[in-house]
Scaffold this active site. Structure first.
Site, PDB file in Angstrom:
ATOM      1  CE1 TYR A  95      -6.794   2.073  -0.168  1.00 50.08           C
ATOM      2  CE2 TYR A  95      -7.531   3.373  -2.053  1.00 50.08           C
ATOM      3  CZ  TYR A  95      -7.778   2.797  -0.816  1.00 50.08           C
ATOM      4  OH  TYR A  95      -9.005   2.940  -0.233  1.00 50.08           O
ATOM      5  CG  ASP A 108      -2.369  -1.454   4.076  1.00 51.85           C
ATOM      6  OD1 ASP A 108      -3.541  -1.046   4.156  1.00 51.85           O
ATOM      7  OD2 ASP A 108      -1.694  -1.411   3.030  1.00 51.85           O
ATOM      8  CE1 TYR A 162       1.513   4.545   3.458  1.00 55.07           C
ATOM      9  CE2 TYR A 162       1.503   6.396   1.911  1.00 55.07           C
ATOM     10  CZ  TYR A 162       0.843   5.605   2.842  1.00 55.07           C
ATOM     11  OH  TYR A 162      -0.464   5.859   3.152  1.00 55.07           O
TER      12      TYR A 162
END
Ligand SMILES: [Zn+2]
Length: 399
Positions: free
Chosen positions: A362, A232, A293
């Site tokens: 996501y 992102d 992440y």
């Protein structure tokens, strides 16, 4: 059979190239001129031996013992003498070649409609067994001459440039193939998109920052950026993410990629830079890479340290396309796995999670739940609304 076919072909004036080309698939190691010459010699012998069906004009240049010889050949009715004119096109190609530095080239030919028709008519008359198309021979013969003239290598596989001989306009143009550069990037600043933003909303991008030193040296006309996935805009990428930078129309391609990679600045770092190719772009695009992440999570209700242990229940996630990407992705339900999750309590309203997720998961929605579109979610399991405040990609897992 060969002689019969040769006699059919020679019913109209045909040069050695065009005669030999109709037998191109017979014997390797010969040019079409050599094939044509050999066949014509046999035909000339047959004429000299008394074959009344053979006119001396179809074997020009041979001295016959039994009848008058013909010295001058009529213009070829198939190629109209194009092989005698190749030198003109070679010179035109050499002029074009000065526009860029390159090592390898390929030749393409666009025949005129007259040439195409003449070849069709011949094939209709004599058949296409063992033949080769006219433009294939022009490409090859022009290629040999250009190779000698400009000292570059003719190459069918991944040529740097392509010369296009247009026999309608009698011109030669040169197309420069793109230069591909592989590398791995880190994005150390938030707020930078991976690729150029069309509206100008973001002043720069990983693409533009990376391309700058390469564009300067290659003098390309533009660039494209092919990443192995993307993070992102507001996320950093601390992992080394593979990419291929494509430079369009490069005037110079013999570059020192690692040295140029060091000149990439302003929040982007590049390593392992090297020359690449289109196949690697396809491979990158198809790669389904798992990522790890790290996210800073803020909650709008209070949480306790021990609540975070519940998050180990996040394993198989049903994820409907997030609302924020619905404008560019179709609305689908996907099932994605969480392959590992670690938590770090900060205070009653914030904590950190490290998630290893299957390609396509996501993370922001895994945290928020996206109004029920992602299930289960961090918000759902903790029973308080959670949002992702900061996101970093910390590993891209190469398979
Ligand atoms: Zn010809």
């Amino acid at each position: 059979m060969i002689i019969e076919k040769a006699l059919k072909i020679l019913a109209q004036p045909v040069c050695d190239h065009c005669l030999g080309r109709q037998f191109s698939q017979l014997l390797s190691g010969f040019t079409n001129v050599e094939r044509g010459r050999a066949i014509r010699m046999v035909v000339a012998m047959a004429a000299d031996a008394g074959n009344a069906n053979i006119d001396a004009s179809s074997v020009p240049g041979f001295t016959l013992r039994t009848k008058p010889s013909v010295s001058e050949a009529a213009q070829c009715s198939v190629c109209f003498g194009i092989f005698n004119e190749l030198a003109t096109y070679v010179k035109k190609a050499a002029l074009q070649a000065k526009k860029a530095e390159f090592a390898t080239f390929l030749v393409g030919t666009r025949p005129s409609s007259e040439l195409a028709t003449a070849e069709d008519n011949l094939w209709e008359r004599v058949g296409i067994d063992h033949c080769e198309p006219l433009k294939a021979e022009i490409n090859r013969e022009a290629g040999k001459l250009i190779e000698k003239h400009i000292g570059k290598k003719f190459s069918a596989k991944r040529p740097d440039v392509v010369f296009l001989i247009d026999l309608n306009t009698n011109t030669v143009s040169m197309e420069i193939n793109p230069l591909f550069i592989y590398g791995e990037y880190q994005k150390l600043k938030r707020g930078i998109p991976q690729t150029r933003w069309p509206s100008g909303k973001y002043k720069t991008s990983v693409e533009q920052i990376t391309a700058k030193p390469f564009m300067k040296v290659t003098n390309g006309s533009g660039h494209k950026f092919h990443g192995a996935g993307r993070e992102d805009i507001d996320a950093r990428c601390l992992a080394w993410r593979p990419f291929v930078l494509e430079i369009l129309d490069p005037k110079k391609r013999d570059i020192n990629a690692p040295a140029l990679a060091k000149k990439v600045g302003a929040g982007v770092k590049i390593r392992n830079a090297r020359i690449s190719n289109i196949e690697e772009v396809r491979k990158l695009k198809d790669a389904k890479l798992d990522k790890t992440y790290r996210a800073l999570v803020k909650t709008s209700g209070l949480i306790k340290r021990k609540d975070l242990a519940k998050l180990s229940a996040l394993k198989e996630i049903n994820q409907q396309t997030p609302r924020r990407v619905l404008h560019r992705r179709s609305d689908l339900m996907r099932r994605r796995s969480v392959k590992g999750i670690k938590t770090k309590y900060i205070n009653s309203k914030s904590f950190e999670i490290t998630v290893k997720g299957q390609s396509g998961l996501y993370i922001k929605e895994l945290i928020s739940g996206d109004e029920g579109r992602t299930n289960p979610s961090v918000s759902g399991i903790l029973g308080v609304p959670c949002v992702c405040k900061e996101l970093d990609v910390i590993a891209v897992h190469m398979k």
